[in-house]
Design an enzyme around this catalytic site. Structure first.
Site, PDB file in Angstrom:
ATOM      1  N   LYS A 111      17.421  -0.928  30.811  1.00 29.63           N
ATOM      2  CA  LYS A 111      18.000  -2.188  31.293  1.00 29.63           C
ATOM      3  C   LYS A 111      19.527  -2.158  31.402  1.00 29.63           C
ATOM      4  O   LYS A 111      20.100  -2.850  32.246  1.00 29.63           O
ATOM      5  CB  LYS A 111      17.559  -3.351  30.401  1.00 29.63           C
ATOM      6  N   ALA A 144      17.448  -9.137  24.106  1.00 32.72           N
ATOM      7  CA  ALA A 144      16.550 -10.242  24.455  1.00 32.72           C
ATOM      8  C   ALA A 144      17.277 -11.578  24.293  1.00 32.72           C
ATOM      9  O   ALA A 144      17.132 -12.491  25.112  1.00 32.72           O
ATOM     10  CB  ALA A 144      15.297 -10.195  23.593  1.00 32.72           C
ATOM     11  N   SER A 160       2.952  -5.019  34.481  1.00 35.09           N
ATOM     12  CA  SER A 160       3.586  -5.451  35.728  1.00 35.09           C
ATOM     13  C   SER A 160       2.806  -5.069  36.986  1.00 35.09           C
ATOM     14  O   SER A 160       2.680  -5.888  37.901  1.00 35.09           O
ATOM     15  CB  SER A 160       5.020  -4.911  35.802  1.00 35.09           C
ATOM     16  N   THR A 182      12.433  -1.801  32.666  1.00 38.52           N
ATOM     17  CA  THR A 182      12.150  -2.155  31.291  1.00 38.52           C
ATOM     18  C   THR A 182      12.730  -1.100  30.355  1.00 38.52           C
ATOM     19  O   THR A 182      13.465  -0.201  30.779  1.00 38.52           O
ATOM     20  CB  THR A 182      10.630  -2.417  31.101  1.00 38.52           C
TER      21      THR A 182
END
Ligand code: ATR
Length: 273
Positions: free
Chosen positions: A66, A131, A17, A62
């Site tokens: 989360k 996810a 990132s 992350t």
């Protein structure tokens, strides 16, 4: 003064990132600093508060934070509320706004970068964890013919069907219940891309011309992608485009400018061999 952003996770050393956001900032002429913070496992909230106190404007979140990020949000947006998880925070006037751009990043990658429209397609998502939760609504918004969710423990998949009942019609069950069914888009949202375990997925699940998409990135040919290839699938992809597209959504949310994702995806693409 330079606006400060960061990604927080644990571990965080692997995160791309900072490089992705630095590339976006350079390309769009935005004066920002973006760093990686390894949050202590028992000190997520305190670390975020310290970052805000030091002038932080936003964060990506992350693993494993989360869900905790969702808990500290004062203003969770719909994407975060429905996923129950957060991957981007914005700090403004004492408030903590929260989004989950993972699913939108996935859909944008599939449709814009890989050129596969989801409308009218039969879509299979393998896995029923975080996810998958993030992916369901953005996929449903594209009006596929079917969203099926297969999971090792079928009950967890059925749980998603109930949780999302007001927003999406899902077909859920175990892998064995897919016998005889074929899908145009098959997504691996299980953790097997990381653990290198095989999925109990039949070769017949891939329709002719199917796209097989592994949500993790940078792991080369994962067992799922190898299974797809062995089944004759030509169109395979990993999650590098999803990673860059979710970053672009966060960048635009924070800065009001949309970065071009193509050169950044090209830079971080690792060949699938
Ligand atoms: P994430 O937040 O990344 O989605 P998770 O919530 O821990 O991670 O979910 C991991 C998913 O991978 C689950 O759907 C899990 O299946 P179970 O719910 O049956 O455990 C799936 N998974 C992990 N290892 C697997 C394996 N060897 N075969 C099939 N599915 C697997």
């Amino acid at each position: 003064m330079t606006d400060r952003y960061a990604v927080i996770g644990n571990p965080i050393g692997h995160s791309k990132s900072p490089l992705i956001h630095a590339a976006f900032a350079l390309a769009t002429g935005q004066d920002i600093e973006y760093t990686a913070i390894e949050g202590p496992l028992d000190g997520f909230k305190a670390t975020v508060e310290a970052f805000i106190a030091a002038g932080g404007r936003g964060m990506n979140v992350t693993i494993p934070f989360k869900l905790q990020a969702f808990e500290i949000a004062t203003d969770p947006m719909e994407s975060a509320r429905l996923a129950g998880a957060v991957n981007a925070l914005k700090f403004e006037g004492g408030r903590i706004f929260a989004q989950n751009f993972d699913g939108l990043g996935l859909v944008n990658d599939i449709q814009r970068n890989l050129g596969v429209s989801l409308a009218g397609k039969r879509v299979l998502i393998c896995g029923a964890g975080g996810a998958t939760r993030g992916a369901i609504l953005p996929i449903a918004a594209q009006k596929p013919a079917l969203i099926a969710i297969a999971n090792r423990s079928a009950d967890k998949a059925h749980g998603l069907k109930r949780d999302f009942a007001a927003h999406a019609t899902l077909q859920t069950g175990g892998y064995e219940e897919l016998a005889g069914e074929r899908f145009d888009v098959v997504l691996n949202a299980t953790s097997t891309g990381l653990t290198q375990a095989d999925l109990p997925l039949a070769a017949s699940a891939f329709a002719p011309g199917a796209l097989a998409y592994e949500l993790v990135y940078g792991k080369g040919l994962t067992p799922f992608l190898k299974q797809a290839q062995a089944a004759g699938v030509q169109h395979i992809a990993d999650g590098v485009g999803m990673l860059v597209e979710q970053a672009a959504e966060a960048f635009e949310w924070w800065r009001g400018v949309r970065p071009d994702t193509q050169p950044v995806i090209a830079r971080f693409t690792v060949p699938l061999v």
